[in-house]
Design a protein around this motif. Structure first.
Motif, PDB file in Angstrom:
ATOM      1  N   ASP A 148       0.814  -1.215   0.000  1.00  0.00           N
ATOM      2  CA  ASP A 148       0.000   0.000   0.000  1.00  0.00           C
ATOM      3  C   ASP A 148       0.848   1.266   0.000  1.00  0.00           C
ATOM      4  O   ASP A 148       0.344   2.357   0.294  1.00  0.00           O
ATOM      5  N   ASP A 149       2.152   1.126  -0.311  1.00  0.00           N
ATOM      6  CA  ASP A 149       3.064   2.286  -0.371  1.00  0.00           C
ATOM      7  C   ASP A 149       3.008   3.098   0.912  1.00  0.00           C
ATOM      8  O   ASP A 149       2.943   4.341   0.884  1.00  0.00           O
ATOM      9  N   ALA A 150       3.076   2.418   2.044  1.00  0.00           N
ATOM     10  CA  ALA A 150       2.855   3.084   3.331  1.00  0.00           C
ATOM     11  C   ALA A 150       4.113   3.142   4.198  1.00  0.00           C
ATOM     12  O   ALA A 150       4.013   3.324   5.407  1.00  0.00           O
ATOM     13  N   TRP A 151       5.308   3.007   3.603  1.00  0.00           N
ATOM     14  CA  TRP A 151       6.536   3.113   4.402  1.00  0.00           C
ATOM     15  C   TRP A 151       6.640   4.444   5.150  1.00  0.00           C
ATOM     16  O   TRP A 151       6.949   4.443   6.341  1.00  0.00           O
ATOM     17  N   PRO A 152       6.441   5.597   4.519  1.00  0.00           N
ATOM     18  CA  PRO A 152       6.573   6.854   5.278  1.00  0.00           C
ATOM     19  C   PRO A 152       5.617   6.928   6.459  1.00  0.00           C
ATOM     20  O   PRO A 152       5.991   7.381   7.551  1.00  0.00           O
ATOM     21  N   GLN A 153       4.382   6.497   6.261  1.00  0.00           N
ATOM     22  CA  GLN A 153       3.397   6.524   7.337  1.00  0.00           C
ATOM     23  C   GLN A 153       3.783   5.552   8.453  1.00  0.00           C
ATOM     24  O   GLN A 153       3.598   5.843   9.643  1.00  0.00           O
ATOM     25  N   MET A 154       4.333   4.392   8.058  1.00  0.00           N
ATOM     26  CA  MET A 154       4.763   3.401   9.043  1.00  0.00           C
ATOM     27  C   MET A 154       5.893   3.950   9.897  1.00  0.00           C
ATOM     28  O   MET A 154       5.897   3.820  11.131  1.00  0.00           O
ATOM     29  N   LEU A 155       6.867   4.578   9.257  1.00  0.00           N
ATOM     30  CA  LEU A 155       7.991   5.152   9.990  1.00  0.00           C
ATOM     31  C   LEU A 155       7.534   6.255  10.943  1.00  0.00           C
ATOM     32  O   LEU A 155       7.967   6.322  12.103  1.00  0.00           O
ATOM     33  N   ARG A 156       6.640   7.126  10.449  1.00  0.00           N
ATOM     34  CA  ARG A 156       6.188   8.248  11.269  1.00  0.00           C
ATOM     35  C   ARG A 156       5.467   7.767  12.521  1.00  0.00           C
ATOM     36  O   ARG A 156       5.718   8.247  13.629  1.00  0.00           O
ATOM     37  N   LEU A 157       4.570   6.794  12.366  1.00  0.00           N
ATOM     38  CA  LEU A 157       3.820   6.306  13.525  1.00  0.00           C
ATOM     39  C   LEU A 157       4.744   5.579  14.504  1.00  0.00           C
ATOM     40  O   LEU A 157       4.626   5.744  15.730  1.00  0.00           O
ATOM     41  N   THR A 158       5.668   4.799  13.985  1.00  0.00           N
ATOM     42  CA  THR A 158       6.606   4.073  14.846  1.00  0.00           C
ATOM     43  C   THR A 158       7.432   5.028  15.688  1.00  0.00           C
ATOM     44  O   THR A 158       7.588   4.844  16.908  1.00  0.00           O
ATOM     45  N   GLU A 159       7.959   6.059  15.043  1.00  0.00           N
ATOM     46  CA  GLU A 159       8.819   6.992  15.760  1.00  0.00           C
ATOM     47  C   GLU A 159       8.011   7.861  16.715  1.00  0.00           C
ATOM     48  O   GLU A 159       8.505   8.248  17.783  1.00  0.00           O
ATOM     49  N   SER A 160       6.769   8.169  16.379  1.00  0.00           N
ATOM     50  CA  SER A 160       5.917   8.942  17.295  1.00  0.00           C
ATOM     51  C   SER A 160       5.687   8.199  18.602  1.00  0.00           C
ATOM     52  O   SER A 160       5.574   8.813  19.665  1.00  0.00           O
ATOM     53  N   HIS A 161       5.609   6.863  18.498  1.00  0.00           N
ATOM     54  CA  HIS A 161       5.266   6.065  19.677  1.00  0.00           C
ATOM     55  C   HIS A 161       6.454   5.293  20.251  1.00  0.00           C
ATOM     56  O   HIS A 161       6.277   4.545  21.224  1.00  0.00           O
ATOM     57  N   SER A 162       7.649   5.457  19.695  1.00  0.00           N
ATOM     58  CA  SER A 162       8.820   4.700  20.163  1.00  0.00           C
ATOM     59  C   SER A 162       8.489   3.222  20.304  1.00  0.00           C
ATOM     60  O   SER A 162       8.825   2.565  21.301  1.00  0.00           O
ATOM     61  N   ALA A 163       7.804   2.679  19.307  1.00  0.00           N
ATOM     62  CA  ALA A 163       7.361   1.288  19.354  1.00  0.00           C
ATOM     63  C   ALA A 163       8.428   0.355  18.812  1.00  0.00           C
ATOM     64  O   ALA A 163       9.155   0.692  17.867  1.00  0.00           O
ATOM     65  N   ALA A 164       8.527  -0.819  19.407  1.00  0.00           N
ATOM     66  CA  ALA A 164       9.378  -1.874  18.862  1.00  0.00           C
ATOM     67  C   ALA A 164       8.684  -2.477  17.647  1.00  0.00           C
ATOM     68  O   ALA A 164       7.469  -2.709  17.673  1.00  0.00           O
ATOM     69  N   VAL A 165       9.437  -2.723  16.587  1.00  0.00           N
ATOM     70  CA  VAL A 165       8.856  -3.240  15.340  1.00  0.00           C
ATOM     71  C   VAL A 165       9.401  -4.632  15.053  1.00  0.00           C
ATOM     72  O   VAL A 165      10.621  -4.832  15.007  1.00  0.00           O
ATOM     73  N   TYR A 166       8.473  -5.556  14.850  1.00  0.00           N
ATOM     74  CA  TYR A 166       8.803  -6.929  14.466  1.00  0.00           C
ATOM     75  C   TYR A 166       8.188  -7.215  13.099  1.00  0.00           C
ATOM     76  O   TYR A 166       7.170  -6.628  12.731  1.00  0.00           O
ATOM     77  N   VAL A 167       8.786  -8.154  12.370  1.00  0.00           N
ATOM     78  CA  VAL A 167       8.233  -8.587  11.090  1.00  0.00           C
ATOM     79  C   VAL A 167       7.369  -9.812  11.334  1.00  0.00           C
ATOM     80  O   VAL A 167       7.763 -10.744  12.044  1.00  0.00           O
ATOM     81  N   ALA A 168       6.177  -9.824  10.749  1.00  0.00           N
ATOM     82  CA  ALA A 168       5.241 -10.931  10.909  1.00  0.00           C
ATOM     83  C   ALA A 168       5.797 -12.215  10.289  1.00  0.00           C
ATOM     84  O   ALA A 168       6.606 -12.167   9.350  1.00  0.00           O
ATOM     85  N   PRO A 169       5.362 -13.374  10.771  1.00  0.00           N
ATOM     86  CA  PRO A 169       5.834 -14.632  10.179  1.00  0.00           C
ATOM     87  C   PRO A 169       5.512 -14.710   8.689  1.00  0.00           C
ATOM     88  O   PRO A 169       4.411 -14.363   8.261  1.00  0.00           O
TER      89      PRO A 169
END
Length: 540
Positions: free
Chosen positions: A225-246
């Motif tokens: 869905d071409d959502a890398w920028p949105q993914m990065l912004r939300l992650t950094e806003s919340h200092s969330a740990a990011v895992y890749v799904a199986p």
């Protein structure tokens, strides 16, 4: 589309507008002029007076054809068109059609069928249940009741393939339909991005804002869905740990980012253990969760709550726990970002550094992957089908750019090499590296011929460990003793150099770690395809 525009493609020497003309006019309006196929007698009239502005992309076997079309559709973001030969061709293609379904790849398959007048007599090459044959791994399948209905069926198939969750569709067309008269069909604008329910997003946003130790689990739909920028912004806003799904078939977060925390296994107990430190889990663009083995106990840590963003209502329906919002991943991430007011929280603990792999003789698969990472450019595209090397790849070949990683979500082999051809056709501005196991390379090696014919910039790197090493590792899951022999997993005596040369593709073998980087650079810098056979320590 006006009548004048539509009729401009009418057959030479004929004033009658045919089914064939109508379908080619639709394809032009859909923005696609390639047909991936392997020809058969029941398809020949489709290609009578083949338009000059179209290209027939020949594959030497139907699974290779569908794999190429899959890679091309994913690389371009538009549905690919495939032509298969009746029941036999669809049957040959089913393995990669299954992968296209699991990959959520938009694809319109036009399958040949015998003439309508002889269908009651079970004719040679007839498909007696043409619409049932590809099910359940197509979103839609039809054999139109009349020849005049074929263009409308193709149009509906395209719109269905492009609607999230995307996927393959099939239209069975009798051989005598193509020359029949038809009416021009106007192309309609159909939205393919649907916003999730605002109330559901509000519930998720409130829980995310209140969380102390949030974790995001990302899947292929973020990249789709071409959502890398949105993914990065939300992650950094919340200092969330990011895992890749199986079994994520694309990369949806930079694997060198400070908040990246690795890959989840396809095991219930191990997922729970890896996420145990988190009180909030948001699965984004992936199922919750894909398992490979039977498990016991809770699906998530007892102290956590799970939420899900998905384009697929079916995926949302079978999730065993949690609250789901269904709709576009990009729009969902934007909606959560607009409501972001996180509680004060510390960033998650740093991920342990990965130790470099030493050069050994014979080389390890991990050393090959590490060397690829050192030599490639960050925006080179990796297409992977090396199951026994996947864990090593996670550690030693990080993906750091959007739209630069493709693999199969199905677990079925035969996808990687033809998909690399399709990706290279769809992204001629990029270099493509196909990392494939020796066993996987034998499922669709005909892709080498297509790569050579198209003169595509692909470096095929075959990791030759002399067997199906993934089966050796997986035997331990089922309690096989370490010293018990496993039947059918050794692959001695294969000559990948000869295989490549037989398909018109240059090839080189490398066994020394001293030569590996230079050989890979040679492959990347050489115009056209090249196969590199990397001899590594045996996995069997």
């Amino acid at each position: 589309m006006t009548q004048a525009t539509a009729t401009s493609g009418a057959s030479a020497g004929s004033s009658e507008f045919t089914v064939r003309d109508a379908v080619y006019a639709l394809m032009r309006e859909f923005g696609t002029n390639k047909i991936f196929g392997n020809p058969g007698s029941t398809e020949l009239p489709m290609f009578r007076h083949f338009p000059d502005d179209f290209e027939y992309v020949l594959g030497l076997q139907e699974a290779t054809v569908v794999g190429m079309a899959d890679g091309y559709a994913q690389a371009t973001g538009n549905a690919s068109f495939v032509n298969l030969h009746a029941a036999a061709g669809v049957g040959n293609a089913m393995g990669n059609l299954y992968s296209a379904f699991k990959n959520q790849t938009p694809m319109v398959v036009i399958a040949g069928q015998q003439s309508r007048s002889i269908l009651p007599f079970d004719p040679y090459l007839g498909s007696s249940q043409a619409t049932e044959l590809p099910k359940p791994y197509v979103k839609y399948s039809i054999q139109p009741a009349r020849a005049a209905d074929v263009p409308l069926a193709v149009a509906r198939a395209y719109y269905t393939a492009m609607q999230a969750p995307r996927g393959p569709v099939l239209v069975s067309v009798p051989v005598d339909d193509w020359d029949r008269p038809a009416q021009p069909l106007a192309v309609r604008a159909v939205s393919t991005r649907v916003a999730p329910d605002p109330d559901a997003l509000r519930v998720i946003a409130d829980a995310l804002n209140a969380a102390q130790r949030p974790a995001f689990v990302v899947g292929a739909s973020v990249d789709r869905d071409d959502a890398w920028p949105q993914m990065l912004r939300l992650t950094e806003s919340h200092s969330a740990a990011v895992y890749v799904a199986p079994f994520a078939a694309r990369c949806s977060f930079p694997e060198d980012h400070p908040l990246f925390r690795g890959f989840l296994p396809a095991s219930r107990e191990r997922i729970v253990a890896q996420l145990a430190a988190h009180d909030f889990i948001l699965v984004i663009g992936a199922p919750a969760f894909i398992y490979h083995t039977e498990g016991q106990g809770p699906f998530i840590p007892p102290s956590a709550r799970l939420y899900q963003l998905t384009e697929d209502p079916d995926t949302a329906s079978w999730a065993p726990v949690g609250t789901a919002a269904v709709g576009s991943i990009r729009l969902a991430l934007c909606g959560l970002q607009e409501q972001a007011s996180p509680a004060a929280r510390k960033p998650p603990p740093a991920l342990a550094a990965v130790a470099p792999v030493p050069a050994t003789r014979p080389m390890s698969a991990a050393y090959v992957l590490q060397t690829i990472a050192q030599v490639r450019a960050p925006d080179d595209i990796i297409v992977e089908e090396a199951p026994s090397s996947r864990i090593a790849m996670h550690s030693h070949l990080p993906i750091v750019r959007p739209q630069t990683f493709y693999t199969m979500a199905s677990g079925g082999l035969g996808y990687g090499m033809p998909a690399a051809v399709g990706v290279a056709m769809g992204r001629p501005d990029k270099r493509v590296i196909c990392v494939v196991g020796d066993g996987s390379a034998l499922y669709s090696p005909q892709a080498l011929w297509s790569a050579a014919r198209q003169n595509l910039d692909i470096t095929f790197i075959v990791i030759n460990n002399a067997g199906y090493a993934a089966m050796k590792r997986f035997a331990g899951v089922f309690g096989f003793p370490a010293d018990e022999p496993i039947q059918g997993i050794k692959l001695p005596g294969l000559d990948f150099m000869a295989l490549a040369h037989a398909h018109g593709c240059p090839a080189v073998q490398v066994a020394s770690p001293d030569d590996l980087a230079g050989v890979i650079r040679q492959g990347l810098d050489t115009r056209g395809p090249m196969l590199i056979e990397a001899i590594v320590e045996s996995g069997v």
